[in-house]
Motif scaffolding. Structure first.
Motif, short mmCIF file in Angstrom:
data_model
loop_
_atom_site.label_atom_id
_atom_site.label_comp_id
_atom_site.label_asym_id
_atom_site.label_seq_id
_atom_site.Cartn_x
_atom_site.Cartn_y
_atom_site.Cartn_z
N UNK A 14 17.17 2.31 -1.71
CA UNK A 14 17.84 1.02 -1.92
C UNK A 14 16.85 -0.11 -2.18
N UNK A 15 15.70 -0.03 -1.50
CA UNK A 15 14.68 -1.09 -1.67
C UNK A 15 13.77 -0.82 -2.87
N UNK A 16 13.86 0.40 -3.41
CA UNK A 16 13.02 0.75 -4.57
C UNK A 16 11.57 0.97 -4.21
N UNK A 17 11.32 1.40 -2.97
CA UNK A 17 9.92 1.54 -2.56
C UNK A 17 9.62 2.93 -1.98
N UNK A 18 8.37 3.36 -2.15
CA UNK A 18 7.94 4.65 -1.62
C UNK A 18 7.16 4.48 -0.32
N UNK A 19 6.75 3.25 -0.05
CA UNK A 19 5.98 2.97 1.16
C UNK A 19 5.55 1.52 1.15
N UNK A 20 5.04 1.06 2.30
CA UNK A 20 4.61 -0.34 2.36
C UNK A 20 3.34 -0.49 3.18
N UNK A 21 2.41 -1.29 2.66
CA UNK A 21 1.27 -1.72 3.47
C UNK A 21 1.77 -2.80 4.39
N UNK A 22 1.30 -2.78 5.64
CA UNK A 22 1.72 -3.82 6.59
C UNK A 22 0.52 -4.16 7.46
N UNK A 61 5.12 1.16 -4.66
CA UNK A 61 4.49 0.71 -3.42
C UNK A 61 4.87 -0.74 -3.12
N UNK A 62 4.97 -1.06 -1.84
CA UNK A 62 5.36 -2.42 -1.43
C UNK A 62 4.34 -2.98 -0.45
N UNK A 63 4.51 -4.26 -0.14
CA UNK A 63 3.63 -4.94 0.82
C UNK A 63 4.54 -5.72 1.74
N UNK A 64 4.36 -5.52 3.05
CA UNK A 64 5.18 -6.27 4.01
C UNK A 64 4.33 -7.35 4.65
#
Ligand SMILES: Cc1cc2nc3c(=O)[nH]c(=O)nc-3n(C[C@H](O)[C@H](O)[C@H](O)COP(=O)(O)OP(=O)(O)OC[C@H]3O[C@@H](n4cnc5c(N)ncnc54)[C@H](O)[C@@H]3O)c2cc1C
Length: 643
Positions: free
Chosen positions: A479-487, A192-195
């Motif tokens: 490529x970014x290594x993420x499954x999704x992002x909170x924004x 998971x990522x955070x934008x």
């Protein structure tokens, strides 16, 4: 305002449907639009097959104008005389969501197979919030929920709701075991990522690998909070405060017993808890602001801190709160602390429950015989409303009036009037179950007692948007290594790769080179106002939002989040479906804004009272937003017809 021009965003590219209907309310002169929706077959789906329609869905154009005109008091000024269909039914159900379908099911169980039942639904598909989105993007069919996600409730399913599921062949624990969730994203190491967007946080920055769980140092995502926060644009003080909240075990309310702490926490917002009790820097707030919106439609300014404890937001781990919900909170996620239901997620969400119910009621319309094969079964919409069928389901038919023929206590029949195309029709019903949204009922039954109508108007539903974007591949995520992002600062507060169980021959996207559906969510609201006012403001925002605005913001948001992984919205976006739910979740009382009503005096209890031959179902009648509540209320409404 986007930094990218229309060409960079791909606004000049053909996608499966781009309508520029702005969803504004119109008068009766333009009410026939449900039958004139443009064809939307470029992505391989049939234009006549509602689940494949893209563009503005959910409360789509043609579904809501009649009831809005009733509300505005303009409808009957322009309406002609209803055409008499000479049809008469033992039961007419208004609304073919889960509650309406369940009402038809329970009524038939009670009255027998020979009962004549008609369901009238204002949308072009059945299921209500339990909506199926079907995409054909070049590979195997891709499915996703357009609304209701899963069988999952704060309380265990009742004997009646569980019995209905079992009768349909749905055994949630057995299905959950057999179809364990696809773990491909985890196997590929996606996190998971955070934008952080520049309007909210000062600069655009993507930080991948949000530590997996609050309250634990074992991160699952490979970094500690400290390491993760160091990669963000947050100030050092904000970073320290977030790390303290997430990792430290501090009693911020020393000396108070658990019950007293819970009582206080139920009367303050989580925002106030963070600022005034945990005493964090105000810069912490935007990091958490939208964390409650998916569950309740409002941010942490309007959600009790105790709910956030139940939702496992951080800051409570040192408080020593005992398990179990507080007195106010039997209908909120705090109930999870008391147990909760079993859990299962079909590939199209609870639309599969709606399809199984329709199969039970009108077998010829839904081919197949198992809980698995319903996932890929093609519904024959032409068979839903056949003259020789005991149960009929009529789509694109908003009900505009239900009135007893004669004095309410002695009437033998109710006259139900509905609109189809430009014309009004009437039919006779021995009984009526209103399974539509409770706040619509006073407009359909103006003769109801004023107190009951007032109570129904209190239940302001929560607006939500579930946007689905069909993309030709998801290599940018890999490529970014993420499954999704909170924004949380952007129009949609998050984006995720969607996945579901592979069952009944259904196959999910199996490699990053294959097409997939992205899920994006927004719950429009206006922080700072009381919760019901926030929902009303959100609904007004939604009504005024055009598909063009949605498309632009979706493309801009995906570009900003994913461009580092090679995403190109002009090349990669194949289709967009905006599931617009201005009348979404049933209203759940909020102790920050609602009083404690005496037993039997809460608005949903007054609103659901039987009115002559008309009874009231829908999850609104339980003041909660779960599938089991919709079924329970159908059971009660049908039983009331037989006393
Ligand atoms: C986006 C979203 C996600 C959700 N996720 C979950 C979840 O994961 N799990 C869960 O348990 N619950 C979830 N819920 C809540 C759950 O969907 C509802 O509690 C339940 O499905 C409601 O069913 P219902 O039949 O009571 O109402 P609805 O599904 O709203 O059905 C009522 C129907 O009546 C129709 N209608 C209204 N007016 C008229 C009229 N005048 N004439 C004819 N028809 C009319 C409406 O269009 C609608 O189709 C979610 C809800 C939403 C909006």
């Amino acid at each position: 305002m986007s930094e990218f021009n229309d060409r960079e965003l791909g606004l000049d590219q053909p996608i499966s449907r781009r309508d520029f209907l702005n969803g504004m309310a119109v008068g009766i002169g333009t009410l026939g639009t449900a039958h004139s929706l443009p064809a939307q077959s470029e992505n391989g789906g049939s234009p006549n097959y509602p689940p494949t329609r893209t563009g503005m869905r959910g409360s789509h154009q043609g579904s809501f104008e009649a009831v809005h005109a009733l509300k505005d008091g303009t409808f009957w000024k322009h309406a002609g005389k209803p055409v008499d269909t000479h049809e008469s039914y033992d039961l007419v159900v208004v609304g073919a969501g889960i509650s309406g379908l369940a009402a038809a099911y329970f009524f038939r169980k009670h009255a027998g197979e020979s009962a004549r039942i008609l369901l009238l639904e204002n949308h072009d598909d059945f299921g209500g919030h339990a909506k199926r989105n079907e995409f054909h993007l070049g590979g195997p069919m891709q499915l996703v929920n357009g609304g209701t996600v899963s069988i999952d409730s704060p309380t265990p399913y009742s004997a009646e709701a569980d019995g209905l599921l079992k009768d349909l062949g749905i055994d949630p624990p057995a299905l959950a075991k057999k179809y364990a969730h696809n773990s491909l994203f985890a196997e590929l190491g996606l996190k998971p990522a955070f934008f952080f967007d520049k309007q909210t946080f000062g600069e655009d920055r993507l930080a991948v690998g949000v530590p997996a769980r609050a309250r634990t140092r074992s991160t699952g995502a490979g970094s500690t909070w400290k390491e993760f926060l160091a990669r963000t644009p947050l100030s050092e003080q904000v970073q320290r405060d977030i790390a303290r909240l997430e990792e430290d075990s501090i009693d911020y309310m020393p000396g108070l017993p658990s019950a007293e702490k819970k009582d206080r926490l139920s009367r303050m917002s989580y925002r106030d808890f963070l600022l005034n009790v945990a005493k964090v820097d105000p810069g912490v707030i935007p990091f958490y602001q939208t964390r409650t919106q998916g569950e309740w439609g409002v941010g942490i300014d309007a959600e009790p801190a105790l709910d956030c404890w139940a939702l496992r937001l951080p800051g409570f781990q040192g408080l020593g709160l005992e398990r179990g919900s507080a007195p106010h909170m039997s209908f909120t996620a705090a109930g999870y602390a008391d147990g909760g239901s079993y859990n299962f997620h079909f590939p199209d969400g609870n639309a599969s429950i709606a399809r199984l119910l329709v199969r039970k009621l009108i077998p010829e319309a839904v081919p197949g015989s198992t809980v698995e094969d319903v996932v890929t079964s093609a519904v024959d919409y032409g068979r839903l409303d056949q003259a020789d069928s005991r149960v009929r389901l009529r789509l694109n038919s908003p009900v505009v009036r239900a009135r007893h023929r004669g004095e309410v206590s002695r009437a033998k029949e109710v006259e139900v009037v509905y609109l189809q195309g430009e014309k009004l029709y009437n039919i006779g019903a021995r009984s009526v179950v209103m399974a539509c949204w409770n706040m619509v009922v006073p407009f359909l039954c103006p003769d109801m007692p004023a107190k009951q109508k007032e109570a129904m108007h209190y239940l302001v539903k929560v607006p939500l948007i579930y946007t689905r974007v069909g993309v030709r591949n998801w290599t940018s995520f890999q490529n970014l290594g993420m499954s999704g992002a909170s924004s949380p600062g952007m129009y949609h507060f998050g984006v995720n790769l969607s996945s579901g169980p592979e069952m009944g021959g259904y196959q999910t996207s199996r490699s990053p080179e294959e097409p997939i559906i992205l899920g994006m969510t927004r719950t429009p609201c206006q922080p700072g106002l009381p919760a019901r006012e926030q929902h009303k403001a959100g609904r007004a925002e939604l009504l005024a939002a055009s598909f063009e605005m949605f498309e632009r913001s979706i493309r801009d948001q995906l570009m900003r989040i994913l461009q580092g992984g090679g995403f190109d919205p002009a090349r990669d976006i194949e289709a967009i479906t905006v599931n617009r739910w201005p009348h979404g979740y049933g209203y759940e009382y909020n102790p920050l804004f609602d009083p404690d009503w005496p037993p039997g005096e809460a608005p949903h209890e007054i609103g659901r009272k039987r009115f002559g031959r008309i009874t009231i179902a829908n999850s609104d009648s339980a003041a909660t937003a779960y599938t089991d509540a919709a079924i329970n209320q159908a059971y009660r409404a049908v039983n009331e017809l037989f006393v």
